[in-house]
Design a protein around this motif. Structure first.
Motif, short mmCIF file in Angstrom:
data_model
loop_
_atom_site.label_atom_id
_atom_site.label_comp_id
_atom_site.label_asym_id
_atom_site.label_seq_id
_atom_site.Cartn_x
_atom_site.Cartn_y
_atom_site.Cartn_z
N UNK A 63 15.20 -1.09 0.43
CA UNK A 63 15.13 -0.06 -0.61
C UNK A 63 15.05 -0.64 -2.02
N UNK A 64 14.52 -1.83 -2.13
CA UNK A 64 14.30 -2.45 -3.43
C UNK A 64 12.81 -2.37 -3.76
N UNK A 65 12.36 -1.14 -3.90
CA UNK A 65 10.93 -0.85 -4.00
C UNK A 65 10.30 -1.48 -5.24
N UNK A 66 10.93 -1.33 -6.39
CA UNK A 66 10.36 -1.88 -7.62
C UNK A 66 10.30 -3.40 -7.59
N UNK A 67 11.30 -4.03 -7.00
CA UNK A 67 11.28 -5.49 -6.88
C UNK A 67 10.16 -5.93 -5.95
N UNK A 68 9.95 -5.16 -4.89
CA UNK A 68 8.87 -5.47 -3.94
C UNK A 68 7.51 -5.37 -4.63
N UNK A 69 7.33 -4.32 -5.43
CA UNK A 69 6.06 -4.14 -6.15
C UNK A 69 5.85 -5.27 -7.15
N UNK A 70 6.91 -5.64 -7.87
CA UNK A 70 6.79 -6.71 -8.86
C UNK A 70 6.39 -8.02 -8.20
N UNK A 99 4.82 -8.34 -5.31
CA UNK A 99 3.49 -8.16 -4.70
C UNK A 99 2.38 -8.27 -5.73
N UNK A 100 2.58 -7.62 -6.88
CA UNK A 100 1.51 -7.55 -7.88
C UNK A 100 1.62 -8.62 -8.95
N UNK A 101 2.65 -9.44 -8.87
CA UNK A 101 2.87 -10.45 -9.90
C UNK A 101 1.86 -11.58 -9.87
N UNK A 102 1.49 -12.05 -11.06
CA UNK A 102 0.54 -13.15 -11.19
C UNK A 102 1.20 -14.44 -11.68
N UNK A 103 2.52 -14.44 -11.71
CA UNK A 103 3.24 -15.63 -12.14
C UNK A 103 3.38 -16.62 -10.97
N UNK A 104 3.73 -17.85 -11.33
CA UNK A 104 3.90 -18.91 -10.32
C UNK A 104 4.82 -18.43 -9.20
N UNK A 105 4.33 -18.57 -7.94
CA UNK A 105 5.13 -18.23 -6.79
C UNK A 105 5.07 -16.78 -6.36
N UNK A 106 4.42 -15.92 -7.17
CA UNK A 106 4.28 -14.52 -6.78
C UNK A 106 3.03 -14.31 -5.93
N UNK A 107 2.94 -13.14 -5.31
CA UNK A 107 1.92 -12.91 -4.29
C UNK A 107 0.50 -13.06 -4.83
#
Length: 211
Positions: free
Chosen positions: A130-137, A139-147
């Motif tokens: 239930x950490x939806x916003x963290x999951x979105x961040x 998933x959509x993140x373009x920083x080092x180590x993000x999806x």
């Protein structure tokens, strides 16, 4: 003609076949990455998007039981051998390594894919917690180590492998055309020389019979 045939074989079997599977891997990766986002943004159909994600990942690289991305990369890099049960577009590429730098680029795409899948697992764990916003961040993140950052790294490695094969393909095609350059003229001259030499060889006999 033999040289032209060998250049054609290099262009088709060594280069073009790899270019084909690499483009298929790229297309499947785009589909998987889109499905990963839709899994979070459309909860009603989340199971469907999850299935699409993993089915496309399996097309790119299917890791056999008891193996990891790291053990497979080690087998190809240090032992120089195929891994039983390892399937997919990256496997097809690694099983057809021909050109300088090609193996390193292909292994980079495999290792990056493994990191991307590890982040995907974290995304799904966050969503289930239930950490939806963290999951979105993540998933959509373009920083080092993000999806999305890792997705771009995979595309870069995939493109580098493709470019190596594209350069080899272009070179082989160019050499193939060079091999047969002026072939019609050379063939005409060769046939004419054969006819002339045959005539000169038969000329003494013809003179003998004419006498």
């Amino acid at each position: 003609m033999q040289a032209a045939a060998e250049n054609l074989r290099t262009a088709k079997e060594d280069a073009f076949n790899c270019m084909h599977v690499l483009r298929q891997a790229r297309a499947a990766a785009y589909t998987a990455n889109t499905a990963e986002s839709r899994y979070l943004l459309d909860p009603v159909f989340a199971p469907n998007y999850e299935q699409v994600f993993f089915s496309n990942i399996a097309q790119i690289a299917q890791i056999p039981h008891g193996q990891t991305v790291e053990t497979i990369a080690s087998a190809y890099n240090f032992q120089g051998k195929k891994v039983d049960g390892f399937k997919g577009y990256i496997a097809d590429e690694l099983n057809n390594i021909t050109f300088a730098g090609e193996k390193e680029a292909a292994l980079a795409s495999l290792i990056t894919l493994g990191k991307y899948l590890a982040i995907d697992q974290q995304i799904r764990q966050l969503e289930r917690s239930s950490k939806h916003q963290e999951a979105i961040a993540l998933c959509l993140g373009n920083k080092f180590g993000q999806s999305n950052w890792l997705f771009e790294e995979f595309k870069t490695a995939n493109q580098k492998t493709f470019d190596i094969n594209q350069a080899a393909f272009d070179k082989a095609i160019g050499q193939g055309f060079s091999n047969v350059d002026g072939f019609e003229i050379k063939t005409g001259i060769a046939v004419g020389m054969i006819a002339l030499l045959s005539f000169l060889g038969l000329l003494p006999c013809l003179k003998e019979y004419s006498n």
